[in-house]
Design a protein around this motif. Structure first.
Motif, mmCIF file in Angstrom:
data_model
loop_
_atom_site.group_PDB
_atom_site.id
_atom_site.type_symbol
_atom_site.label_atom_id
_atom_site.label_comp_id
_atom_site.label_asym_id
_atom_site.label_seq_id
_atom_site.Cartn_x
_atom_site.Cartn_y
_atom_site.Cartn_z
ATOM 1 N N VAL A 35 0.847 -1.190 0.000
ATOM 2 C CA VAL A 35 0.000 0.000 0.000
ATOM 3 C C VAL A 35 0.883 1.241 0.000
ATOM 4 C CG1 VAL A 35 -1.800 1.298 1.194
ATOM 5 C CG2 VAL A 35 -1.834 -1.205 1.238
ATOM 6 N N GLY A 36 0.776 2.049 -1.049
ATOM 7 C CA GLY A 36 1.526 3.295 -1.136
ATOM 8 C C GLY A 36 0.675 4.469 -0.672
ATOM 9 N N GLU A 37 1.317 5.499 -0.159
ATOM 10 C CA GLU A 37 0.602 6.662 0.358
ATOM 11 C C GLU A 37 1.222 7.962 -0.144
ATOM 12 O OE1 GLU A 37 -1.076 5.086 4.681
ATOM 13 O OE2 GLU A 37 0.571 6.545 4.589
ATOM 14 N N LYS A 185 4.039 -10.684 -12.293
ATOM 15 C CA LYS A 185 2.740 -10.033 -12.449
ATOM 16 C C LYS A 185 2.677 -8.816 -11.537
ATOM 17 C CE LYS A 185 0.088 -14.337 -13.188
ATOM 18 N NZ LYS A 185 -0.988 -15.173 -12.585
ATOM 19 N N ILE A 186 1.844 -7.862 -11.942
ATOM 20 C CA ILE A 186 1.604 -6.687 -11.104
ATOM 21 C C ILE A 186 0.198 -6.193 -11.406
ATOM 22 C CG2 ILE A 186 2.622 -5.109 -12.799
ATOM 23 C CD1 ILE A 186 3.629 -3.437 -10.447
ATOM 24 N N GLY A 187 -0.552 -5.840 -10.376
ATOM 25 C CA GLY A 187 -1.926 -5.374 -10.578
ATOM 26 C C GLY A 187 -2.431 -4.599 -9.383
ATOM 27 N N ALA A 230 -2.967 3.747 -2.488
ATOM 28 C CA ALA A 230 -3.075 2.884 -3.661
ATOM 29 C C ALA A 230 -2.476 1.525 -3.331
ATOM 30 C CB ALA A 230 -2.363 3.501 -4.858
ATOM 31 N N THR A 231 -3.190 0.466 -3.685
ATOM 32 C CA THR A 231 -2.749 -0.889 -3.374
ATOM 33 C C THR A 231 -2.268 -1.605 -4.631
ATOM 34 O OG1 THR A 231 -4.306 -1.050 -1.542
ATOM 35 C CG2 THR A 231 -3.438 -3.113 -2.398
ATOM 36 N N LEU A 232 -1.119 -2.262 -4.514
ATOM 37 C CA LEU A 232 -0.582 -3.079 -5.606
ATOM 38 C C LEU A 232 -0.344 -4.505 -5.116
ATOM 39 C CD1 LEU A 232 2.097 -0.986 -7.554
ATOM 40 C CD2 LEU A 232 -0.181 -1.656 -8.313
#
Length: 239
Positions: A35-37, A185-187, A230-232
């Motif tokens: 989770v980015g902030e 993978k990344i999503g 934002a969650t990756l």
């Protein structure tokens, strides 16, 4: 004999190709939820205005609401608020009663309208709120702060999430029998783990999901700042 010899060679070649195809590909993966902030000061605000008119007749109540609405609209435009940012969301009329001496007393007809305001110049908020509150026909509610470039902030939050995922993956490698990683993978929604070909029991060869940060939130306002999350989900092959 020559024909039998060539048939045997062809069978051996087919057998080698089949064995190669069915051999399961062995690899290990780790999945990381990150989770980015991004936190910044707001540059926009939204709020609701409720305008009321109480009159003895239906006609008088309607006329009052029309006049007060026009006055309010002119006032809002004088603050520099654009017409497109002034949205009427509802218009209502009801009978109004009060309770006096143990009985219900008819007061008149109460007409009202709700207006949604978007203020793009937040520096004027104090002035606007002060002047509007002086109008006894108005009620203000639902003050919310926002940012005009929320999409750009969201992208920055995704970049922050990827950096955190890479940092955690590097730390995990120091504790695992592996030294290299490669993103598979990344999503921004949960993704399923990759499985080796023809091998449905990959749990023995893989590692569990690691998680960065505590919560997956969207947009939250706290202490005068806009916090964008934002969650990756990132899956790495390690070797």
């Amino acid at each position: 004999m020559k024909n039998i010899f060539w048939v045997l060679i062809a069978v051996l070649l087919v057998s080698c190709q089949t064995d190669s195809t069915l051999a399961p590909a062995k690899f290990k993966t780790i999945m990381i939820k990150s989770v980015g902030e991004v936190e910044t000061l707001p540059d926009m605000a939204t709020f609701h205005i409720n305008l009321n008119c109480l009159q003895k007749s239906v006609k008088g109540s309607k006329q009052c609401l029309v006049e007060k609405s026009n006055e309010l609209n002119s006032k809002l435009l004088s603050f520099g608020i654009k017409q497109d940012d002034i949205l009427t969301t509802s218009v209502n009329m009801n009978k109004s009663y009060s309770w006096k001496n143990n009985s219900q007393v008819f007061e008149g007809y109460n007409s009202s309208t709700s207006i949604y305001i978007k203020l793009r110049n937040i520096s004027k908020l104090d002035q606007i709120y002060t002047e509007l509150l002086e109008n006894r026909n108005l009620e203000l509610s639902g003050l919310t702060y926002a940012h005009s470039k929320i999409d750009s902030l969201k992208n920055e939050a995704y970049v922050d999430a990827l950096k955190k995922a890479n940092a955690l993956a590097d730390k995990l490698l120091t504790e695992l029998p592996a030294s290299e990683k490669e993103i598979l993978k990344i999503g921004n929604v949960e993704i399923s783990a990759s499985m080796p070909e023809a091998n449905q029991s990959g749990a023995a060869d893989g590692y569990a999901v690691a998680e960065v940060a505590a919560q997956n939130r969207a947009v939250n306002i706290s202490k005068g700042t806009v916090l964008v999350n934002a969650t990756l989900f990132v899956e790495y092959q390690i070797k």
